[in-house]
Design an enzyme around this catalytic site. Sequence first.
Site, PDB file in Angstrom:
ATOM      1  N   THR A  59      25.225 -13.443 -19.326  1.00 35.71           N
ATOM      2  CA  THR A  59      26.267 -13.818 -18.352  1.00 35.71           C
ATOM      3  C   THR A  59      27.666 -13.487 -18.870  1.00 35.71           C
ATOM      4  OG1 THR A  59      24.960 -15.564 -17.341  1.00 35.71           O
ATOM      5  CG2 THR A  59      27.351 -15.803 -17.198  1.00 35.71           C
ATOM      6  N   THR A  88      38.564 -18.681 -24.051  1.00 36.45           N
ATOM      7  CA  THR A  88      38.637 -19.948 -24.770  1.00 36.45           C
ATOM      8  C   THR A  88      39.302 -19.790 -26.139  1.00 36.45           C
ATOM      9  OG1 THR A  88      37.219 -21.536 -25.928  1.00 36.45           O
ATOM     10  CG2 THR A  88      36.251 -19.427 -25.467  1.00 36.45           C
ATOM     11  N   ASP A  89      39.842 -20.887 -26.652  1.00 40.23           N
ATOM     12  CA  ASP A  89      40.415 -20.842 -28.014  1.00 40.23           C
ATOM     13  C   ASP A  89      39.316 -20.713 -29.075  1.00 40.23           C
ATOM     14  OD1 ASP A  89      39.324 -23.410 -27.766  1.00 40.23           O
ATOM     15  OD2 ASP A  89      41.093 -24.465 -28.516  1.00 40.23           O
ATOM     16  N   GLU A  90      38.051 -20.948 -28.671  1.00 38.35           N
ATOM     17  CA  GLU A  90      36.965 -20.946 -29.659  1.00 38.35           C
ATOM     18  C   GLU A  90      36.723 -19.552 -30.249  1.00 38.35           C
ATOM     19  OE1 GLU A  90      33.624 -23.432 -28.618  1.00 38.35           O
ATOM     20  OE2 GLU A  90      34.847 -24.630 -27.269  1.00 38.35           O
ATOM     21  N   ALA A 111      30.976 -16.335 -29.616  1.00 34.72           N
ATOM     22  CA  ALA A 111      30.749 -14.913 -29.907  1.00 34.72           C
ATOM     23  C   ALA A 111      30.655 -14.131 -28.595  1.00 34.72           C
ATOM     24  CB  ALA A 111      29.476 -14.744 -30.727  1.00 34.72           C
ATOM     25  N   LYS A 168      31.969 -15.046 -25.668  1.00 29.63           N
ATOM     26  CA  LYS A 168      33.291 -15.027 -25.030  1.00 29.63           C
ATOM     27  C   LYS A 168      34.189 -13.997 -25.733  1.00 29.63           C
ATOM     28  CE  LYS A 168      34.792 -17.266 -22.091  1.00 29.63           C
ATOM     29  NZ  LYS A 168      34.753 -17.124 -20.616  1.00 29.63           N
ATOM     30  N   LYS A 226      29.242 -32.464 -21.382  1.00 30.71           N
ATOM     31  CA  LYS A 226      30.403 -32.333 -22.258  1.00 30.71           C
ATOM     32  C   LYS A 226      30.859 -33.731 -22.671  1.00 30.71           C
ATOM     33  CE  LYS A 226      30.581 -27.820 -21.584  1.00 30.71           C
ATOM     34  NZ  LYS A 226      31.219 -27.082 -20.544  1.00 30.71           N
ATOM     35  N   PRO A 281      26.188 -40.488 -28.665  1.00 36.60           N
ATOM     36  CA  PRO A 281      25.795 -39.686 -29.834  1.00 36.60           C
ATOM     37  C   PRO A 281      26.973 -38.894 -30.422  1.00 36.60           C
ATOM     38  CG  PRO A 281      25.087 -38.604 -27.809  1.00 36.60           C
ATOM     39  CD  PRO A 281      25.769 -39.866 -27.393  1.00 36.60           C
ATOM     40  N   TYR A 335      28.512 -36.533 -33.075  1.00 32.90           N
ATOM     41  CA  TYR A 335      28.032 -35.550 -34.051  1.00 32.90           C
ATOM     42  C   TYR A 335      28.752 -35.740 -35.389  1.00 32.90           C
ATOM     43  CZ  TYR A 335      26.314 -33.012 -29.878  1.00 32.90           C
ATOM     44  OH  TYR A 335      25.699 -32.640 -28.713  1.00 32.90           O
ATOM     45  N   ARG A 342      26.238 -31.025 -35.084  1.00 32.55           N
ATOM     46  CA  ARG A 342      25.964 -29.756 -34.404  1.00 32.55           C
ATOM     47  C   ARG A 342      25.949 -28.635 -35.449  1.00 32.55           C
ATOM     48  NH1 ARG A 342      30.389 -28.227 -30.005  1.00 32.55           N
ATOM     49  NH2 ARG A 342      29.018 -29.210 -28.495  1.00 32.55           N
ATOM     50  N   GLY A 353      26.827 -25.428 -37.288  1.00 32.51           N
ATOM     51  CA  GLY A 353      28.034 -24.577 -37.274  1.00 32.51           C
ATOM     52  C   GLY A 353      29.226 -25.228 -36.577  1.00 32.51           C
TER      53      GLY A 353
HETATM   54  P1  NAD Z   1      31.300 -24.608 -16.061  1.00 31.79           P
HETATM   55  O1  NAD Z   1      30.081 -24.431 -16.904  1.00 31.79           O
HETATM   56  O2  NAD Z   1      31.646 -25.966 -15.544  1.00 31.79           O
HETATM   57  O3  NAD Z   1      31.194 -23.649 -14.783  1.00 31.79           O
HETATM   58  C1  NAD Z   1      30.746 -22.334 -14.848  1.00 31.79           C
HETATM   59  C2  NAD Z   1      30.548 -21.813 -13.434  1.00 31.79           C
HETATM   60  O4  NAD Z   1      30.114 -20.432 -13.530  1.00 31.79           O
HETATM   61  C3  NAD Z   1      29.460 -22.550 -12.654  1.00 31.79           C
HETATM   62  O5  NAD Z   1      29.896 -22.798 -11.328  1.00 31.79           O
HETATM   63  C4  NAD Z   1      28.288 -21.590 -12.672  1.00 31.79           C
HETATM   64  O6  NAD Z   1      27.428 -21.724 -11.542  1.00 31.79           O
HETATM   65  C5  NAD Z   1      29.000 -20.246 -12.691  1.00 31.79           C
HETATM   66  N1  NAD Z   1      28.150 -19.178 -13.256  1.00 31.79           N
HETATM   67  C6  NAD Z   1      27.476 -19.212 -14.440  1.00 31.79           C
HETATM   68  N2  NAD Z   1      26.793 -18.059 -14.611  1.00 31.79           N
HETATM   69  C7  NAD Z   1      27.077 -17.284 -13.533  1.00 31.79           C
HETATM   70  C8  NAD Z   1      26.694 -15.977 -13.137  1.00 31.79           C
HETATM   71  N3  NAD Z   1      25.858 -15.238 -13.892  1.00 31.79           N
HETATM   72  N4  NAD Z   1      27.181 -15.477 -11.984  1.00 31.79           N
HETATM   73  C9  NAD Z   1      28.017 -16.215 -11.204  1.00 31.79           C
HETATM   74  N5  NAD Z   1      28.401 -17.467 -11.520  1.00 31.79           N
HETATM   75  C10 NAD Z   1      27.934 -17.989 -12.670  1.00 31.79           C
HETATM   76  O7  NAD Z   1      32.489 -23.984 -16.913  1.00 31.79           O
HETATM   77  P2  NAD Z   1      34.017 -24.456 -17.050  1.00 31.79           P
HETATM   78  O8  NAD Z   1      34.091 -25.504 -18.076  1.00 31.79           O
HETATM   79  O9  NAD Z   1      34.589 -24.684 -15.705  1.00 31.79           O
HETATM   80  O10 NAD Z   1      34.648 -23.136 -17.686  1.00 31.79           O
HETATM   81  C11 NAD Z   1      35.110 -22.077 -16.849  1.00 31.79           C
HETATM   82  C12 NAD Z   1      35.620 -20.953 -17.716  1.00 31.79           C
HETATM   83  O11 NAD Z   1      36.668 -21.422 -18.549  1.00 31.79           O
HETATM   84  C13 NAD Z   1      34.575 -20.354 -18.664  1.00 31.79           C
HETATM   85  O12 NAD Z   1      34.758 -18.969 -18.705  1.00 31.79           O
HETATM   86  C14 NAD Z   1      34.877 -21.002 -19.997  1.00 31.79           C
HETATM   87  O13 NAD Z   1      34.499 -20.158 -21.064  1.00 31.79           O
HETATM   88  C15 NAD Z   1      36.379 -21.159 -19.914  1.00 31.79           C
HETATM   89  N6  NAD Z   1      36.958 -22.274 -20.701  1.00 31.79           N
HETATM   90  C16 NAD Z   1      36.478 -23.553 -20.556  1.00 31.79           C
HETATM   91  C17 NAD Z   1      37.061 -24.588 -21.271  1.00 31.79           C
HETATM   92  C18 NAD Z   1      36.589 -26.008 -21.101  1.00 31.79           C
HETATM   93  O14 NAD Z   1      37.077 -26.896 -21.826  1.00 31.79           O
HETATM   94  N7  NAD Z   1      35.707 -26.321 -20.187  1.00 31.79           N
HETATM   95  C19 NAD Z   1      38.119 -24.322 -22.142  1.00 31.79           C
HETATM   96  C20 NAD Z   1      38.590 -23.004 -22.269  1.00 31.79           C
HETATM   97  C21 NAD Z   1      38.002 -22.001 -21.529  1.00 31.79           C
HETATM   98  P1  TYD Z   2      32.184 -30.406 -26.080  1.00 35.50           P
HETATM   99  O1  TYD Z   2      32.635 -31.255 -24.940  1.00 35.50           O
HETATM  100  O2  TYD Z   2      30.756 -29.925 -26.088  1.00 35.50           O
HETATM  101  O3  TYD Z   2      33.210 -29.187 -26.214  1.00 35.50           O
HETATM  102  P2  TYD Z   2      33.352 -28.027 -27.370  1.00 35.50           P
HETATM  103  O4  TYD Z   2      32.128 -28.026 -28.197  1.00 35.50           O
HETATM  104  O5  TYD Z   2      33.467 -26.775 -26.560  1.00 35.50           O
HETATM  105  O6  TYD Z   2      34.588 -28.373 -28.131  1.00 35.50           O
HETATM  106  O7  TYD Z   2      32.412 -31.213 -27.436  1.00 35.50           O
HETATM  107  C1  TYD Z   2      33.678 -31.715 -27.811  1.00 35.50           C
HETATM  108  C2  TYD Z   2      33.556 -32.291 -29.190  1.00 35.50           C
HETATM  109  O8  TYD Z   2      32.710 -33.446 -29.139  1.00 35.50           O
HETATM  110  C3  TYD Z   2      32.897 -31.347 -30.186  1.00 35.50           C
HETATM  111  O9  TYD Z   2      33.517 -31.496 -31.465  1.00 35.50           O
HETATM  112  C4  TYD Z   2      31.455 -31.813 -30.254  1.00 35.50           C
HETATM  113  C5  TYD Z   2      31.578 -33.309 -29.987  1.00 35.50           C
HETATM  114  N1  TYD Z   2      30.412 -33.915 -29.289  1.00 35.50           N
HETATM  115  C6  TYD Z   2      29.779 -35.039 -29.836  1.00 35.50           C
HETATM  116  O10 TYD Z   2      30.152 -35.546 -30.904  1.00 35.50           O
HETATM  117  N2  TYD Z   2      28.717 -35.573 -29.157  1.00 35.50           N
HETATM  118  C7  TYD Z   2      28.266 -35.053 -27.970  1.00 35.50           C
HETATM  119  O11 TYD Z   2      27.271 -35.578 -27.404  1.00 35.50           O
HETATM  120  C8  TYD Z   2      28.941 -33.915 -27.421  1.00 35.50           C
HETATM  121  C9  TYD Z   2      28.481 -33.307 -26.123  1.00 35.50           C
HETATM  122  C10 TYD Z   2      30.013 -33.394 -28.121  1.00 35.50           C
END
Ligand code: NAD
Ligand code: TYD
Length: 370
Positions: free
Chosen positions: A96, A127-129, A178, A180, A215, A231, A233, A307, A309
Amino acid sequence: MTGGAGFIGSHVVRLLVNKYPDYRIINLDKLTYAGNLENLRDIEDRPNYRFVKMDICDFDGVLKLMQEEGVDGIIHLAAESHVDRSIKDPFTFAQTNVLGTLSLLQAAKAVWQPLGWEGKRFYHISTDEVYGALEMTHPEGIEPPFTTKASSGEHHLAYGEKFFTEEMKYQPHSPYSAAKASSDHFVRAFHDTYGLPTVITNCSNNYGPYQFPEKLIPLFINNIRHRKPLPVYGKGENVRDWLFVEDHARAIDLIFHEGKDGETYNIGGFNEWKNIDVIKVLIRITDRLLGRPEGSDDDLITFVTDRAGHDLRYAIDSRKLQRELGWEPSLQFEEGIERTVKWYLDNEAWMDRVTSGDYQKYYEEMYKGR
Ligand code: NAD
Ligand code: TYD
């Protein structure tokens, strides 16, 4: 828009549909487990909005849709987004996030190149990741070198001297980051090789309404509500830089319209928190809003195996965006987190449909025959 039925995407769709009645916003989403059209119930009947159920990897479908609709801008959010899932199933993330992005880039190039690039834009949300993890040189915290509204509350600390800047080397660690990072490289390659007008943003962790409860923040609010274990981590010492999702959506609108071609902008709030501190705030606010005595749910905290890594610290330097386009977060963290907890508690039906899987029937019920 791709991924508009997801967490961040739904906020961006809502903002654009409300703000630009003259635009035609097409939300292309595959509706994976993370896609939920209930997130867009309030705008789904607007004349300037159309939903299309499609996979971004379907190159022919995307090409046809772009031609049919005369698409001249893409805001690409669709992705697999959860690190823990990427550890279990990296292939889906490559499919994807990498190949899906490539499919969109190829379709945009095929449709736009013959017309000339003028007035076209491919905006890739990242993402910043991708930058990897920062060191925690100050575990007790220091005064941050720069503050914003998001970091102006009581808690006002940075946990290291370094921040992610746009010039930083890419050093992703998880299969999610990786994939992204790879998609970011493809977007830059299309800009540099073919002249595709692109812009990329790398944002820190978002929080707010409509986030899928796998999340940290929505999962823990829901667990506190049901008095289920939380939970944590490792030791809960990992640091994330939290940004309210509507502030991210505002930044996306601004950058889509005013960002410079070929540029990258970091988006964040200078708002670093250790996970354990966020969790304590969540327990305090949730208990207060549910009328439970303070401290009654502290014992839900359960330290579990870390988790694999697990990145130690993320902290974004978003001063370029502030300097060049004037963006700043509008909400203080304590205010945003209170609004967020309240939203999840007020929207128990939404949460229950997501956790039971019922939300996946919404498309069939609402869109069949449209
Ligand atoms: P999310 O997982 O809530 O939503 C992803 C959406 O993409 C869903 O609606 C899903 O159905 C759709 N999708 C997945 N695979 C698809 C495909 N093959 N074709 C069409 N649609 C598809 O994600 P989010 O948290 O809203 O993140 C959105 C974007 O922002 C992502 O690119 C993510 O990497 C980036 N981002 C997220 C965060 C965060 O904290 N959530 C931070 C920085 C960047
Ligand atoms: P997450 O919401 O999965 O975002 P990201 O991994 O992209 O930063 O996790 C946020 C932080 O919380 C991350 O350091 C992992 C931690 N975490 C837990 O400790 N327990 C959990 O059940 C989850 C989902 C995340």
